[in-house]
Motif scaffolding. Sequence first.
Motif, short mmCIF file in Angstrom:
data_model
loop_
_atom_site.label_atom_id
_atom_site.label_comp_id
_atom_site.label_asym_id
_atom_site.label_seq_id
_atom_site.Cartn_x
_atom_site.Cartn_y
_atom_site.Cartn_z
N GLN A 22 52.41 -37.95 0.49
CA GLN A 22 51.81 -37.62 1.79
C GLN A 22 50.47 -36.94 1.62
O GLN A 22 49.53 -37.17 2.40
CB GLN A 22 52.76 -36.74 2.60
N ALA A 23 50.33 -36.11 0.60
CA ALA A 23 49.06 -35.44 0.35
C ALA A 23 47.97 -36.44 -0.02
O ALA A 23 46.82 -36.29 0.39
CB ALA A 23 49.23 -34.40 -0.75
N GLU A 24 48.31 -37.46 -0.80
CA GLU A 24 47.33 -38.47 -1.19
C GLU A 24 46.91 -39.31 0.01
O GLU A 24 45.75 -39.74 0.10
CB GLU A 24 47.91 -39.36 -2.29
N LEU A 25 47.83 -39.56 0.93
CA LEU A 25 47.47 -40.31 2.12
C LEU A 25 46.53 -39.52 3.02
O LEU A 25 45.68 -40.10 3.71
CB LEU A 25 48.73 -40.67 2.91
N GLY A 60 59.28 -32.92 13.92
CA GLY A 60 58.87 -34.05 14.75
C GLY A 60 57.61 -34.75 14.29
O GLY A 60 57.11 -35.65 14.98
N GLN A 61 57.09 -34.39 13.13
CA GLN A 61 55.89 -35.03 12.60
C GLN A 61 56.27 -36.31 11.85
O GLN A 61 57.26 -36.34 11.12
CB GLN A 61 55.15 -34.08 11.66
N PRO A 62 55.49 -37.38 11.99
CA PRO A 62 55.80 -38.62 11.27
C PRO A 62 55.61 -38.47 9.77
O PRO A 62 54.80 -37.65 9.31
CB PRO A 62 54.81 -39.63 11.86
N VAL A 63 56.35 -39.27 9.02
CA VAL A 63 56.25 -39.28 7.56
C VAL A 63 55.58 -40.59 7.17
O VAL A 63 56.25 -41.63 7.05
CB VAL A 63 57.63 -39.14 6.90
N PRO A 64 54.25 -40.61 6.99
CA PRO A 64 53.52 -41.88 6.86
C PRO A 64 53.89 -42.68 5.62
O PRO A 64 53.89 -43.91 5.66
CB PRO A 64 52.05 -41.45 6.84
#
Length: 293
Positions: free
Chosen positions: A55-58, A254-258
């Motif tokens: 997620q950090a790289e995205l 509630g945050q999306p996990v891309p």
Amino acid sequence: MTATSLSSQSSASSASSARVKVRGSRLVLYTFLVAITGLFLGPFGWLVVSGLKTQAELASSPVRWLPEAFQWHNFTDAFHQIDFLGYTRNSLVIALIYATLVTLSSAWVGFGFARLTAPGKKTLFGILIGSMMLPQIITLLPTYLIFAKLGMVDTYWPWVLWGLSAAPYLVFLFRQFFAGLPRELEEAAIVDGCGFSRMFWQIFLPQSWPVLSASFVIAFTWTWGDYIAPQLLLSSDRSTLAVAIMTAYNTPAGQPVPELQAAASVMYVVPILLIFLVAQRGFVAGMSTSGLK
């Protein structure tokens, strides 16, 4: 040196020059096709790479084109975090029901427009083709209200009724194909005592397998990729994989996990690719033969 030898040398030189021109034009064509292929495959390749990142790289800036380490566990996490097989089954059921019914009903309507004569047929066909210009969002609310009044919300009956109603674009494909078949087929069938219904099922429909294949793939893709109708008409348990991918991969806050959404999207695309690879010959043949007349 004789005139004959000069003529043969000139012919050989012309042939060699023609071969060079053909090779050059083929090279330009192949280069163009490779560039177009890369353009179309680029988004899917980026989706695959995104599914292998953290997620950090995205979220990093500037953009990291490749992950530092491939996160293959994103695919297993995406598969196990939701009922992936259950949502896939729901999507397959809806897509198969709709694709089968709309292919047959569109073939029947297209046969009528192509082979039957009736007052106002051209006007009706023009209205049918014109209906393709209506955006889906315009009919969304009336459609929901109708199905709610009939008690069909949270059931698969809407896709059954949509399938039985035919689709304008598919009707156009079948109409073009059936109009191109020789009139002698119809006349011979009438002489043998065939009615139009029997003529359709036993003579015309078996010959339309290229258009049948193309129509089924198109209709299946429409339904498999639809997000709005399942989100509007179905509950979360009966919904499709497209809706689950967009709504189910969230953190407790509630945050999306891309990264999981990207990995699930890659797996979501695979069935469509497999269906197209299996039916591509019929698909291409159907799209080409429908434009003959």
